[in-house]
Design an enzyme around this catalytic site. Structure first.
Site, short mmCIF file in Angstrom:
data_model
loop_
_atom_site.label_atom_id
_atom_site.label_comp_id
_atom_site.label_asym_id
_atom_site.label_seq_id
_atom_site.Cartn_x
_atom_site.Cartn_y
_atom_site.Cartn_z
N SER A 102 -11.17 11.81 -10.12
CA SER A 102 -10.05 12.40 -10.84
C SER A 102 -10.30 12.32 -12.35
O SER A 102 -11.22 12.95 -12.86
CB SER A 102 -8.75 11.71 -10.42
OG SER A 102 -7.62 12.40 -10.87
N ASP A 152 -5.55 20.44 -2.47
CA ASP A 152 -5.37 19.61 -3.64
C ASP A 152 -4.43 20.32 -4.64
O ASP A 152 -4.78 21.37 -5.18
CB ASP A 152 -6.73 19.34 -4.31
CG ASP A 152 -6.67 18.26 -5.37
OD1 ASP A 152 -5.60 18.08 -5.98
OD2 ASP A 152 -7.70 17.60 -5.60
N HIS A 183 -5.37 15.44 -3.11
CA HIS A 183 -6.12 14.89 -4.22
C HIS A 183 -6.72 13.51 -3.92
O HIS A 183 -7.48 12.97 -4.71
CB HIS A 183 -5.20 14.79 -5.45
CG HIS A 183 -5.93 14.63 -6.74
ND1 HIS A 183 -6.79 15.59 -7.25
CD2 HIS A 183 -5.94 13.61 -7.65
CE1 HIS A 183 -7.28 15.17 -8.41
NE2 HIS A 183 -6.79 13.97 -8.67
#
Length: 205
Positions: A102, A152, A183
């Site tokens: 991320s 996501d 995610h």
């Protein structure tokens, strides 16, 4: 930068640069690093930015909207830190593979976008395009794994495909793993990253 360095058993194996997601610490990805390359040295870094008490590697203006000036500054900061860490710990600066999730994947992507030869390769779990409208350095020979989720909400498939195309356009070899989740970083995605790493960086190859 606050960090952990763990010397590996194999000095020829790539050094793993671990970069956590928002709210994480330098402890978060240690199990992932050990799973992907058990013999590698590990350099795990904590982001220098705090967002409501949550560590990050650069500021953002809103969800999915980066503070681009801060991203550029923090990318140079991490680049300089890597130079110093290589001297301090005696590892090969040209043999670093980033593993980021991320926010950490985004700063790793920014390193690739800004500095030629910065990373030997990268494992990017749920990255976004760090910056648009810039020319990328020559990434020929760079091996990059992208882990993406078909559902996501933060990094939709078109974002992943755009990043793929930019990296490939600069000469990188890119392999993308598509999961059916959102995610989160799943066990299946981690296992796919480990298999990819062994294929590209195993001492047998």
């Amino acid at each position: 930068m606050k960090h952990i360095f763990i010397k590996g058993k194999n000095e020829e194996a790539p050094v793993l640069l671990l970069l956590h997601g928002t709210g994480g610490t330098e402890q978060d990805l240690l199990p992932l690093g050990s799973m992907i390359s058990p013999e590698s040295s590990i350099l795990s870094v904590r982001g220098n930015v705090s967002e409501n008490g949550m560590p990050r590697f650069f500021r953002r203006l809103a969800e999915g909207i980066f503070d681009e000036e801060d991203l550029k500054f923090r990318t140079k900061e991490l680049h300089d830190f890597l130079d110093h860490a290589a001297e301090q710990y005696g590892f090969n600066r040209n043999n670093v593979v980033a593993i980021g999730y991320s926010n950490g994947a985004n700063i790793a992507g920014s390193l690739l976008f800004h500095f030629e030869g910065e990373l030997r390769g990268a494992v990017l779990h749920h990255p976004m395009v760090p910056l648009r409208g810039m020319g990328l350095p020559d990434l020929k020979g760079s091996e990059i794994f992208i882990g993406a989720g078909k559902n996501d909400p933060i990094c939709p498939p078109q974002e992943t495909e755009e990043l793929e195309n930019l990296l490939r356009g600069a000469g990188a070899n890119v392999e993308t793993y598509w999961g059916n989740y959102g995610h989160q970083l799943t066990q299946q995605e981690a296992e796919a990253a480990a298999a990819w790493f062994q294929q590209h960086y195993s001492s047998k190859n």
